[in-house]
Design a protein around this motif. Structure first.
Motif, PDB file in Angstrom:
ATOM      1  N   GLN A  37      48.049  22.810  63.790  1.00 26.86           N
ATOM      2  CA  GLN A  37      49.294  23.419  63.329  1.00 26.86           C
ATOM      3  C   GLN A  37      49.220  23.866  61.863  1.00 26.86           C
ATOM      4  O   GLN A  37      48.250  24.485  61.487  1.00 26.86           O
ATOM      5  CB  GLN A  37      50.465  22.472  63.571  1.00 26.86           C
ATOM      6  CG  GLN A  37      50.999  22.560  64.986  1.00 26.86           C
ATOM      7  CD  GLN A  37      50.732  21.308  65.773  1.00 26.86           C
ATOM      8  OE1 GLN A  37      50.722  20.244  65.221  1.00 26.86           O
ATOM      9  NE2 GLN A  37      50.511  21.446  67.052  1.00 26.86           N
ATOM     10  N   GLN A  38      50.241  23.489  61.085  1.00 27.24           N
ATOM     11  CA  GLN A  38      50.284  24.041  59.728  1.00 27.24           C
ATOM     12  C   GLN A  38      49.217  23.449  58.814  1.00 27.24           C
ATOM     13  O   GLN A  38      48.964  23.967  57.743  1.00 27.24           O
ATOM     14  CB  GLN A  38      51.680  23.874  59.123  1.00 27.24           C
ATOM     15  CG  GLN A  38      52.034  22.503  58.578  1.00 27.24           C
ATOM     16  CD  GLN A  38      52.414  21.514  59.665  1.00 27.24           C
ATOM     17  OE1 GLN A  38      52.126  21.721  60.823  1.00 27.24           O
ATOM     18  NE2 GLN A  38      53.041  20.426  59.279  1.00 27.24           N
ATOM     19  N   ASN A 170      56.270  27.288  55.272  1.00 27.58           N
ATOM     20  CA  ASN A 170      55.379  27.422  56.428  1.00 27.58           C
ATOM     21  C   ASN A 170      54.215  26.449  56.409  1.00 27.58           C
ATOM     22  O   ASN A 170      53.639  26.156  57.457  1.00 27.58           O
ATOM     23  CB  ASN A 170      54.824  28.849  56.503  1.00 27.58           C
ATOM     24  CG  ASN A 170      55.866  29.832  56.936  1.00 27.58           C
ATOM     25  OD1 ASN A 170      56.778  29.472  57.668  1.00 27.58           O
ATOM     26  ND2 ASN A 170      55.758  31.056  56.482  1.00 27.58           N
ATOM     27  N   LEU A 172      54.449  23.382  54.921  1.00 31.30           N
ATOM     28  CA  LEU A 172      54.963  22.022  54.758  1.00 31.30           C
ATOM     29  C   LEU A 172      55.437  21.477  56.105  1.00 31.30           C
ATOM     30  O   LEU A 172      55.891  22.267  56.930  1.00 31.30           O
ATOM     31  CB  LEU A 172      56.122  22.024  53.767  1.00 31.30           C
ATOM     32  CG  LEU A 172      55.781  22.339  52.313  1.00 31.30           C
ATOM     33  CD1 LEU A 172      57.045  22.456  51.503  1.00 31.30           C
ATOM     34  CD2 LEU A 172      54.879  21.289  51.714  1.00 31.30           C
ATOM     35  N   PRO A 173      55.430  20.210  56.386  1.00 28.16           N
ATOM     36  CA  PRO A 173      54.763  19.154  55.633  1.00 28.16           C
ATOM     37  C   PRO A 173      53.247  19.316  55.665  1.00 28.16           C
ATOM     38  O   PRO A 173      52.712  19.714  56.690  1.00 28.16           O
ATOM     39  CB  PRO A 173      55.187  17.884  56.365  1.00 28.16           C
ATOM     40  CG  PRO A 173      55.622  18.332  57.709  1.00 28.16           C
ATOM     41  CD  PRO A 173      56.112  19.709  57.556  1.00 28.16           C
ATOM     42  N   SER A 176      50.990  16.364  59.076  1.00 33.63           N
ATOM     43  CA  SER A 176      51.906  15.640  59.948  1.00 33.63           C
ATOM     44  C   SER A 176      51.147  14.756  60.924  1.00 33.63           C
ATOM     45  O   SER A 176      51.681  13.801  61.446  1.00 33.63           O
ATOM     46  CB  SER A 176      52.828  16.600  60.686  1.00 33.63           C
ATOM     47  OG  SER A 176      52.083  17.584  61.343  1.00 33.63           O
ATOM     48  N   GLY A 238      53.063  31.935  59.440  1.00 33.07           N
ATOM     49  CA  GLY A 238      53.411  30.696  60.126  1.00 33.07           C
ATOM     50  C   GLY A 238      52.379  30.325  61.176  1.00 33.07           C
ATOM     51  O   GLY A 238      51.678  31.178  61.698  1.00 33.07           O
ATOM     52  N   TRP A 239      52.306  29.042  61.486  1.00 36.41           N
ATOM     53  CA  TRP A 239      51.219  28.596  62.370  1.00 36.41           C
ATOM     54  C   TRP A 239      51.435  29.013  63.820  1.00 36.41           C
ATOM     55  O   TRP A 239      50.490  29.220  64.561  1.00 36.41           O
ATOM     56  CB  TRP A 239      51.021  27.082  62.285  1.00 36.41           C
ATOM     57  CG  TRP A 239      52.136  26.263  62.861  1.00 36.41           C
ATOM     58  CD1 TRP A 239      53.203  25.783  62.174  1.00 36.41           C
ATOM     59  CD2 TRP A 239      52.314  25.852  64.206  1.00 36.41           C
ATOM     60  NE1 TRP A 239      54.028  25.104  63.011  1.00 36.41           N
ATOM     61  CE2 TRP A 239      53.511  25.117  64.265  1.00 36.41           C
ATOM     62  CE3 TRP A 239      51.570  26.019  65.374  1.00 36.41           C
ATOM     63  CZ2 TRP A 239      53.986  24.565  65.453  1.00 36.41           C
ATOM     64  CZ3 TRP A 239      52.047  25.466  66.548  1.00 36.41           C
ATOM     65  CH2 TRP A 239      53.244  24.747  66.585  1.00 36.41           C
ATOM     66  N   LYS A 240      52.680  29.163  64.224  1.00 33.99           N
ATOM     67  CA  LYS A 240      52.949  29.418  65.644  1.00 33.99           C
ATOM     68  C   LYS A 240      52.365  30.755  66.084  1.00 33.99           C
ATOM     69  O   LYS A 240      51.669  30.841  67.087  1.00 33.99           O
ATOM     70  CB  LYS A 240      54.463  29.409  65.868  1.00 33.99           C
ATOM     71  CG  LYS A 240      54.908  28.436  66.929  1.00 33.99           C
ATOM     72  CD  LYS A 240      56.409  28.542  67.114  1.00 33.99           C
ATOM     73  CE  LYS A 240      56.971  27.321  67.771  1.00 33.99           C
ATOM     74  NZ  LYS A 240      58.435  27.297  67.619  1.00 33.99           N
ATOM     75  N   LEU A 241      52.678  31.778  65.310  1.00 35.00           N
ATOM     76  CA  LEU A 241      52.157  33.097  65.668  1.00 35.00           C
ATOM     77  C   LEU A 241      50.653  33.161  65.433  1.00 35.00           C
ATOM     78  O   LEU A 241      49.926  33.748  66.237  1.00 35.00           O
ATOM     79  CB  LEU A 241      52.879  34.175  64.854  1.00 35.00           C
ATOM     80  CG  LEU A 241      52.466  35.619  65.114  1.00 35.00           C
ATOM     81  CD1 LEU A 241      52.678  35.988  66.566  1.00 35.00           C
ATOM     82  CD2 LEU A 241      53.253  36.560  64.249  1.00 35.00           C
TER      83      LEU A 241
ATOM     84  N   GLN B 178      58.618  31.594  63.056  1.00 35.95           N
ATOM     85  CA  GLN B 178      58.577  30.469  62.133  1.00 35.95           C
ATOM     86  C   GLN B 178      59.669  29.471  62.489  1.00 35.95           C
ATOM     87  O   GLN B 178      60.749  29.843  62.931  1.00 35.95           O
ATOM     88  CB  GLN B 178      58.702  30.982  60.700  1.00 35.95           C
ATOM     89  CG  GLN B 178      57.404  31.612  60.243  1.00 35.95           C
ATOM     90  CD  GLN B 178      57.540  32.452  59.014  1.00 35.95           C
ATOM     91  OE1 GLN B 178      58.579  32.458  58.376  1.00 35.95           O
ATOM     92  NE2 GLN B 178      56.490  33.160  58.676  1.00 35.95           N
ATOM     93  N   ALA B 330      60.496  21.697  57.153  1.00 36.16           N
ATOM     94  CA  ALA B 330      59.375  21.526  56.232  1.00 36.16           C
ATOM     95  C   ALA B 330      59.378  20.143  55.609  1.00 36.16           C
ATOM     96  O   ALA B 330      58.336  19.562  55.354  1.00 36.16           O
ATOM     97  CB  ALA B 330      59.439  22.588  55.136  1.00 36.16           C
TER      98      ALA B 330
END
Lengths: 360, 366
Positions: A37-38, A170, A172-173, A176, A238-241, B178, B330
């Protein structure tokens, strides 16, 4: 030693970085964000240990053996029979990588700029060019790598354009889940592969002083670039896209708004294609070198043979989803094999040196 | 030998990399605007396209075609039955989605804009009150095409009413993907014989929830966007006793947990410039005194209006129009218990607005 196969210490830097940086930069962010993820960019930093380990250990091995050539060194460490097998495995490793890079380039071009060309034609033409590039030895590759590095260096500035356009929320955190970062590391192996070339080319460097530092510098440069690109991609889209896109970095490039240029993407691919082509050429040198060492076929002939082998393998990898799934499956084994080879060789060479010293 | 090899390789390029059998450039038509609409039975898709026609040297005309199909690309294919030229999609200036269509969902539009490599990611996307045909069928006044007018309209909106110019497809996609964000894009409408911005369209996931009219949209914009410009009018009675302050606003958001509720603190840092002041006109007051008075008036006025807007957002819109939930995601991560139900919990959350305003200048007058 063939005189065409010697390079200087600085050229070693260019060869190592251009063997790594290629098609991987465009696809890298997709895989890591799917798993981590992020926090994907942290996985890219952590995976940067692999190229450094590679460069460091291979230097240490050759240092203990007084920089003899690869076959000689391997025979001193593993004996004749195992050397044969290992050389073949190395050759396969590089042929596979080259096929993946060439088919990746063909897929990417047919996806974006040259829709009217068939990927098979592209593979054929690139393979022919790679043959022409490699047939005269490492010196030409090193020189071209240096040239292409300076030609493409402004591409490294593209991510900077996006730094203040992204949103800090985008990324943060920051962490996880630690487990998922470790799981994401294998997806980066393809981007870092190619560094194994150092096992073959360290004895060919003319001035060996400081080779270790130069190799590590090349690895750190690559890791920094990869981390930067991945981080900025996640920051902006962002990580999703990112995890759903085939070529996240190309998407990022396509969103740049530059005056006069309506779409920056084709221009980027035109320039970046050179870099990918150079990566494939570096890998082809590795493939040819190991193949000719293993079979004792002269370098120039084995260059043609491996070229055909890689092109044929590349044809199988043609649709991008096919390539992705196969490289994801094969890469961990190849990397595992190389790490195992390096560590064992390192330990044996150290042991031999101690023994020799004790005798003397 | 070396030259022969090089010749052979150059020959390869010449033989294999040509555009043989492709449409040549003078036979291409340019599509400038695309409208996504839905038929009356709400099943078939209507696809409006505005394209350029080149006649001779300096004659440029435009045409509008409407095609009906089950999907977007089917309608596009049918278009080729009518148009006399092949068309390109990469040159599109603006996409317009009709209100009816947006209410039924825009998943296919999002997908096609990302997936189709021919489409540009920087194209403007807006929602229109009423049908798309209505918008495109008007005569353009300032530009050659309606699509250009829409583009200019949205780009020019940036300098007032606290609008941002984030209306491109890439921004829309970012807002959709997002975490903790909702799509908000400008809405346009037909007014007399031209078009104007009608407000902002708020989406819940991929479906249009509401079009907020411009009077309320200004305050939503102020709370939502950072680094934007607009005018705040403080009217005491009528225009003979009023103050205009041109504000540049920057916002910061902080999130806290109070019990099982979220508390957002939006800090607006406003830099103001007095543009009109009939309130203390021709009064022999100290400059500092005037500034302090107007400053307190501005804060009072704004916090009242913003409070109203927040109440309305909580009870009427029932969706996060202020783009603040992303900060909660976030801070606490998406696996947190409250964050998982963040969308439904918006009604119950607390939103506090802190205004730090500073009057920078009073203009030519003291």
């Amino acid at each position: 030693m063939n005189k065409n196969n010697t390079i200087t210490r600085n050229q070693y830097f260019f060869v190592i970085q251009s063997a790594m940086i290629g098609i991987g930069i465009i696809t890298l962010a997709s895989g890591v964000t799917k798993k981590a993820q992020q926090s994907g960019w942290i996985a890219v930093i952590l995976a940067g240990i692999y190229p450094i380990l590679c460069v460091l250990l291979s230097y240490e091995i050759y240092k203990d053996l007084n920089f003899v050539e690869y076959t000689q060194a391997s025979e001193q460490i593993y004996g004749k029979f195992l050397t044969k097998i290992f050389t073949f495995l190395f050759s396969f490793n590089f042929i596979f990588l080259e096929a993946a890079v060439v088919s990746g380039l063909a897929n990417e071009l047919t996806f974006s700029t040259t829709k009217f060309l068939s990927p098979y034609v592209l593979i054929f033409i690139t393979s022919a060019l790679i043959y022409y590039n490699t047939v005269d030895g490492l010196k030409i590759i090193a020189r071209l790598s240096e040239l292409v590095f300076y030609l493409t260096i402004f591409i490294f500035l593209i991510p900077i354009y996006f730094i203040n356009k992204g949103d800090i929320t985008n990324v943060l955190p920051i962490v996880s889940d630690y487990g998922s970062i470790i799981k994401a590391i294998p997806t980066t192996f393809f981007a870092y592969s190619g560094v194994e070339l150092s096992i073959a080319i360290i004895p060919m460097i003319t001035n060996k002083m400081g080779t270790k530092g130069v190799g590590i510098a090349a690895c750190i440069f690559t890791t920094t670039l990869y981390t930067f690109v991945t981080f900025v991609t996640i920051l902006f889209i962002g990580w999703k896209l990112t995890s759903q896109l085939k070529y996240p970095f190309l998407y990022l490039v396509a969103t740049t708004e530059i005056p006069v240029i309506s779409n920056f993407e084709p221009l980027f691919i035109f320039i970046w294609g050179n870099k990918i082509f150079q990566t494939a050429a570096c890998m082809h040198f590795g493939a040819t070198y190991y193949f000719s060492e293993a079979t004792k076929i002269p370098y120039k002939i084995s260059c043609a043979v491996t070229c055909i082998l890689a092109a044929l393998l590349g044809l199988i990898l043609v649709p991008e989803h096919n390539r992705g799934s196969i490289t994801d499956k094969v890469m961990p084994f190849l990397v595992g094999y190389i790490i195992l080879w390096l560590i064992t060789a390192f330990l044996i060479s150290k042991f031999k040196k101690v023994k020799k010293n004790a005798k003397a | 030998m070396q030259r022969l090899k090089l010749f052979f390789i150059i020959l390869l390029f010449l033989l294999f990399s040509s555009c043989y059998n492709r449409v040549s450039i003078e036979k291409l038509s340019v599509i400038t605007g695309i409208g996504f609409d839905i038929g009356e039975d709400k099943r078939k898709i209507e696809n409006v396209a505005e394209y350029l026609i080149f006649r001779g040297q300096n004659e440029i005309d435009r045409g509008v075609s409407l095609e009906i199909g089950k999907t977007i690309n089917e309608a596009n294919d049918y278009r080729q039955l009518n148009l006399k030229k092949n068309y390109l999609l990469g040159t599109t200036r603006a996409y317009v989605i009709s209100e009816e269509r947006a209410k039924l969902g825009i998943k296919d539009i999002l997908d096609i804009c990302i997936r189709d490599q021919e489409r540009n990611l920087n194209t403007i996307m807006v929602v229109s009150k009423g049908s798309c045909k209505e918008i495109f069928e008007q005569k353009p006044k300032e530009e050659n095409t309606m699509a250009d007018e829409i583009k200019e309209l949205i780009e020019a909106a940036y300098s007032a009413n606290f609008f941002t110019n984030n209306a491109g497809v890439k921004h829309l996609v970012n807002m959709y993907y997002q975490e903790g964000r909702n799509i908000i894009i400008p809405a346009i409408e037909k007014k007399d014989s031209t078009i104007r911005i009608a407000g902002i369209a708020v989406f819940d996931k991929d479906k249009l929830k509401k079009i907020i009219p411009i009077e309320e949209a200004v305050y939503v914009n102020l709370l939502r966007n950072s680094d934007v410009k607009g005018n705040i009018a403080i009217v005491m009675g009528d225009y003979n006793k009023a103050v205009d302050v041109e504000c540049i606003s920057k916002r910061k958001v902080k999130v806290d947990k109070i019990g099982d509720k979220l508390k957002y603190t939006i800090t607006l840092n406003i830099q103001g410039e007095i543009k009109l002041n009939t309130y203390s006109f021709e009064q022999q007051k100290d400059e500092k005194e005037i500034i302090e008075e107007i400053n307190s008036l501005l804060i009072k006025n704004l916090s009242e209006k913003l409070k109203e807007t927040i109440e309305k957002a909580k009870n009427d819109f029932e969706i996060d129009v202020f783009d603040i939930q992303k900060y909660a995601v976030a801070k606490y991560g998406r696996t947190d218990a409250i964050v998982e139900k963040i969308q439904e919990g918006f009604k119950d959350c607390e939103i506090e607005v802190v205004i730090n305003s500073k009057i920078r200048s009073t203009g030519r007058y003291k």
